[in-house]
Design a protein around this motif. Structure first.
Motif, PDB file in Angstrom:
ATOM      1  N   SER A 161       0.832  -1.195  -0.178  1.00  0.00           N
ATOM      2  CA  SER A 161       0.016  -0.012  -0.016  1.00  0.00           C
ATOM      3  C   SER A 161       0.798   1.073  -0.049  1.00  0.00           C
ATOM      4  CB  SER A 161      -0.903   0.021   1.201  1.00  0.00           C
ATOM      5  OG  SER A 161      -1.680   1.345   1.357  1.00  0.00           O
ATOM      6  N   TRP A 162       0.676   2.266  -0.974  1.00  0.00           N
ATOM      7  CA  TRP A 162       1.481   3.429  -0.970  1.00  0.00           C
ATOM      8  C   TRP A 162       0.771   4.278   0.008  1.00  0.00           C
ATOM      9  CZ3 TRP A 162      -0.246   8.235  -1.652  1.00  0.00           C
ATOM     10  CH2 TRP A 162       0.865   9.589  -1.852  1.00  0.00           C
ATOM     11  N   TYR A 163      -0.475   4.371  -0.044  1.00  0.00           N
ATOM     12  CA  TYR A 163      -1.113   5.102   1.028  1.00  0.00           C
ATOM     13  C   TYR A 163      -0.709   4.781   2.656  1.00  0.00           C
ATOM     14  CZ  TYR A 163      -5.184   7.872   2.949  1.00  0.00           C
ATOM     15  OH  TYR A 163      -5.783   8.631   3.685  1.00  0.00           O
ATOM     16  N   LEU A 164      -0.594   3.729   2.879  1.00  0.00           N
ATOM     17  CA  LEU A 164      -0.321   3.417   4.066  1.00  0.00           C
ATOM     18  C   LEU A 164       1.281   2.966   4.454  1.00  0.00           C
ATOM     19  CD1 LEU A 164      -3.472   1.154   4.847  1.00  0.00           C
ATOM     20  CD2 LEU A 164      -3.081   3.537   5.402  1.00  0.00           C
ATOM     21  N   ASP A 165       2.131   3.490   3.534  1.00  0.00           N
ATOM     22  CA  ASP A 165       3.506   3.059   3.557  1.00  0.00           C
ATOM     23  C   ASP A 165       3.951   3.997   4.762  1.00  0.00           C
ATOM     24  OD1 ASP A 165       6.264   2.918   3.443  1.00  0.00           O
ATOM     25  OD2 ASP A 165       6.160   2.832   1.162  1.00  0.00           O
ATOM     26  N   LEU A 166       4.328   3.431   5.997  1.00  0.00           N
ATOM     27  CA  LEU A 166       4.748   4.245   6.862  1.00  0.00           C
ATOM     28  C   LEU A 166       6.267   4.862   6.560  1.00  0.00           C
ATOM     29  CD1 LEU A 166       3.825   2.026  10.170  1.00  0.00           C
ATOM     30  CD2 LEU A 166       2.617   4.166   9.119  1.00  0.00           C
ATOM     31  N   SER A 167       7.187   4.327   5.686  1.00  0.00           N
ATOM     32  CA  SER A 167       8.213   5.002   5.359  1.00  0.00           C
ATOM     33  C   SER A 167       7.843   6.303   4.686  1.00  0.00           C
ATOM     34  CB  SER A 167       9.203   4.051   4.617  1.00  0.00           C
ATOM     35  OG  SER A 167       8.619   3.907   3.468  1.00  0.00           O
ATOM     36  N   LEU A 168       6.868   6.406   4.070  1.00  0.00           N
ATOM     37  CA  LEU A 168       6.426   7.672   3.471  1.00  0.00           C
ATOM     38  C   LEU A 168       5.725   8.584   4.306  1.00  0.00           C
ATOM     39  CD1 LEU A 168       5.263   6.248  -0.080  1.00  0.00           C
ATOM     40  CD2 LEU A 168       7.606   7.159   0.412  1.00  0.00           C
ATOM     41  N   LEU A 169       4.996   8.004   5.197  1.00  0.00           N
ATOM     42  CA  LEU A 169       4.316   8.857   6.265  1.00  0.00           C
ATOM     43  C   LEU A 169       5.189   9.259   7.217  1.00  0.00           C
ATOM     44  CD1 LEU A 169       1.310   6.629   6.883  1.00  0.00           C
ATOM     45  CD2 LEU A 169       1.168   8.860   5.886  1.00  0.00           C
ATOM     46  N   GLU A 170       6.333   8.621   7.368  1.00  0.00           N
ATOM     47  CA  GLU A 170       7.478   9.238   8.298  1.00  0.00           C
ATOM     48  C   GLU A 170       7.741  10.603   7.858  1.00  0.00           C
ATOM     49  OE1 GLU A 170      11.214  10.152  10.002  1.00  0.00           O
ATOM     50  OE2 GLU A 170      10.820   9.965   7.763  1.00  0.00           O
TER      51      GLU A 170
END
Length: 403
Positions: A240-249
């Motif tokens: 999931s791109w939307y729930l990717d925690l490395s991006l949300l970080e």
């Protein structure tokens, strides 16, 4: 040359003003929302990178740490319902080829399994019947047999009304096998005792619409440094791109860089709901839920009904009550809505048709609501021919509240 008639103008839908019914919500969620939270949702929007919103983000994270009883830096509201926080937890921590140990004792253990499989993990199970907690010895045996990378458990199983005891024993056994621990606290956060750091839980997620009494849309999630290290060192990106925690970080971390447009109004609501938790005090809030749910339990038992879970693992925030012989749970739920504007729910999965699920959560956990649900349930059951004593139920509830 004759002109063609104009195309017929599309008729706009004739939709009236929004007027939802004013229910008393005593089911498995959502719960009643405090007027302060509703007022917070009516305040002006700002941008999701506005300096004022960044301050609000900081406050929400600090309030979430208080509710979770953790110092985890990585504590955020996920944009979405509780299932989004659940998928963010499992979909980031479970990598393709990982083994995840999940429980069989309720509906949401099954959802853990489904999400782990979609993340590319191999699912193994620790068995326990629906309506019973996990036994530490069984968990230890399953850990020894399967040596999983991740162990998941449901702290408060909404489908059965069971509260998992012995959490530190479970987490210690998992860590002895170097497994990270993911806890489902959807129906416990802010309502029953739950201590992320003291109980050595690596990842926990929740939903805002249960004991926090906040509309769904921004859902609590916390990860330890060890869990976040695993997320950030993955070889393969989460699915999931939307729930990717490395991006949300990048958004919820120090940079505050754009990832997606946060649900601003839902974050406002969560901030106010968590502020109410802090004002009451988390331990006092746990005590209130136990006290008021205890009065509810006393009332249904005095009426002649039976709880699904024994006292030692009764879940105050979600009371599973056995349906009397000869009674259709769906008809009872429908009658409560029609006669009393009161919501409770029937069972799920293996317990469908066998239990009522009566919430006592957050702003719904008030004395007047407890008396109301016992009175209304007794009336409806008696009218349908059930062997109950509504008066005894109301008296027992009142006595318990007075104590």
């Amino acid at each position: 040359m004759a002109q063609e008639p104009p195309a017929e103008t599309a008729r706009a839908p004739d939709v009236g003003e929004l007027t939802p019914p004013d229910r008393t919500l005593m089911g498995p969620g959502p719960s009643d929302v405090n007027p302060r939270v509703l007022r917070a949702m009516s305040t002006p929007l700002v941008g999701h990178l506005d300096p004022s919103f960044i301050e609000i983000m900081d406050e929400v994270q600090e309030l979430l740490r208080y509710a979770f009883r953790t110092d985890n830096q990585w504590t955020i509201p996920v944009s979405g319902t509780g299932s989004a926080a659940m998928e963010a937890a499992i979909g980031n921590v479970v990598e393709p080829g990982d083994t995840m140990l999940v429980p069989t004792n309720g509906y949401f253990g099954g959802r853990m399994a489904s999400m782990a499989e979609r993340a590319g993990g191999e699912v193994v199970e620790v068995d326990a019947p629906w309506g019973e907690p996990l036994e530490p010895d069984d968990v230890a045996d399953a850990l020894a047999d399967h040596d999983p990378d991740v162990f998941g458990f449901v702290h408060a199983e909404t489908s059965t009304g069971v509260l998992q005891p012995d959490v530190p024993e479970l987490t210690a056994a998992a860590h002895d096998h170097d497994a990270l621990v993911i806890a489902d606290s959807v129906t416990s956060l802010g309502g029953v005792e739950f201590r992320v750091d003291e109980w050595d839980i690596d990842v926990a997620y929740s939903g805002p619409q249960k004991c926090l009494s906040c509309p769904p849309g921004a859902s609590p999630l916390t990860l330890s440094d060890e869990a976040m290290e695993k997320v950030l060192s993955r070889e393969e990106e989460p699915r999931s791109w939307y729930l990717d925690l490395s991006l949300l970080e990048g958004y919820w971390g120090d940079d505050r860089a754009y990832h997606h447009t946060a649900p601003i109004t839902n974050v406002y609501a969560l901030r106010e709901a968590l502020r109410l938790v802090a004002e009451e005090g988390i331990e006092q809030r746990w005590d209130r839920h136990e006290r008021l749910a205890g009065a509810l339990k006393a009332g249904v038992e005095a009426m002649g009904l039976e709880m699904n879970a024994p006292d030692e693992y009764w879940l105050p925030s979600l009371n599973a009550v056995r349906v009397p012989d000869g009674i259709d749970d769906g008809e009872v739920c429908d009658a409560l809505i029609e006669r009393y504007d009161l919501e409770i729910a029937g069972g799920l999965g293996d317990l469908a048709g066998e239990i009522f699920r009566i919430g006592c959560m957050g702003h719904s956990a008030r004395p007047e609501n407890v008396i109301y649900v016992v009175t209304a349930l007794g009336d409806v059951l008696e009218s349908m021919g059930a062997d109950v004593d509504p008066g005894a139920g109301v008296t027992a509830t009142r006595n318990a509240l007075e104590e």
